[in-house]
Design an enzyme around this catalytic site. Sequence first.
Site, PDB file in Angstrom:
ATOM      1  N   SER A 144       1.964   8.370  -6.639  1.00  0.00           N
ATOM      2  CA  SER A 144       3.341   8.241  -6.169  1.00  0.00           C
ATOM      3  C   SER A 144       3.732   6.778  -6.137  1.00  0.00           C
ATOM      4  O   SER A 144       2.890   5.897  -5.889  1.00  0.00           O
ATOM      5  CB  SER A 144       3.472   8.832  -4.756  1.00  0.00           C
ATOM      6  OG  SER A 144       4.706   8.474  -4.162  1.00  0.00           O
ATOM      7  N   TYR A 157       0.073   8.562   3.806  1.00  0.00           N
ATOM      8  CA  TYR A 157       0.413   9.058   2.480  1.00  0.00           C
ATOM      9  C   TYR A 157       0.415   7.922   1.455  1.00  0.00           C
ATOM     10  O   TYR A 157      -0.217   8.022   0.389  1.00  0.00           O
ATOM     11  CB  TYR A 157       1.778   9.736   2.512  1.00  0.00           C
ATOM     12  CG  TYR A 157       2.259  10.198   1.154  1.00  0.00           C
ATOM     13  CD1 TYR A 157       1.661  11.294   0.527  1.00  0.00           C
ATOM     14  CD2 TYR A 157       3.293   9.544   0.492  1.00  0.00           C
ATOM     15  CE1 TYR A 157       2.084  11.718  -0.722  1.00  0.00           C
ATOM     16  CE2 TYR A 157       3.719   9.966  -0.757  1.00  0.00           C
ATOM     17  CZ  TYR A 157       3.118  11.051  -1.355  1.00  0.00           C
ATOM     18  OH  TYR A 157       3.533  11.467  -2.597  1.00  0.00           O
TER      19      TYR A 157
END
Length: 272
Positions: A144, A157
Amino acid sequence: MTFAFKYGPWALVAGASDGVGAAFAHGLARRGVNVVLLARRQSMLDQVAAEIRSTTSAETLTLAIDLAHPGAVENITTATAALEIGFLVYCAGGDPNFKPFLATPVEAAQAMVQRNCMVPVQLSHHFAPSMVERGRGGIVIFGSGAGFAGGPNMAAYAASKAFDMVFAEALWAELHDKGIDVLGLILGKTNTPALRELEYRRGQIASPEDVPPGAVAVDDVIAEAFENLTNGPTWIVGEDMRAAMQMLGSLSRNQAVELISQASAAAMGSDD
């Protein structure tokens, strides 16, 4: 060498119940590779498996396993012991909450690290040796843009995605000359069910069926992924994301974190 011979006969796709994971599984099946579909929700896996079987000649196996639970990898390796896995796709471990680190139990962060860091390491270590022995295979680890710099509301995350990116790059450095294509696939904002649900809960879209502003279509992500399997170690999906990451790379670390923090505040919208 055909696609199915190079990457088959079986692929394991973690996070295959919907979104990009399910779409990647469909893409593999259309290219003649049998697919092990792995995620938590059996009903969703059954639906994906039925769609694959009705539209391709590929075989499927479903594994409903929570990757955050101890013993998950052992259960996966036991269930696939009789299969020749030539392709590992790790697309699990999204963050459905987007909340400050201290606003969630530490167990949530630990589960994120387990899913996004420990499990891909363990699965890669288990499946890669047989690929090396055969001299062919592939590993795709989804990353990501959040992994390029730290920012609020996604501490665990973002850190886990930074780990995934560097881990994929290291695997590529070690394995690409042994016939194994390794790719860290870096996604930006993507039109998945999880993103739509998050933005709907935050009041940023009117319905979970609406497309979030600026989100890339899943089909476009998958098309770029298959086109660039041999272009490792890292591929950033989408022209806008590539431009953003190039710009981010020109900044100091302090400036990058400040920019990500501003973007995070904007994403919080009406919840500020």
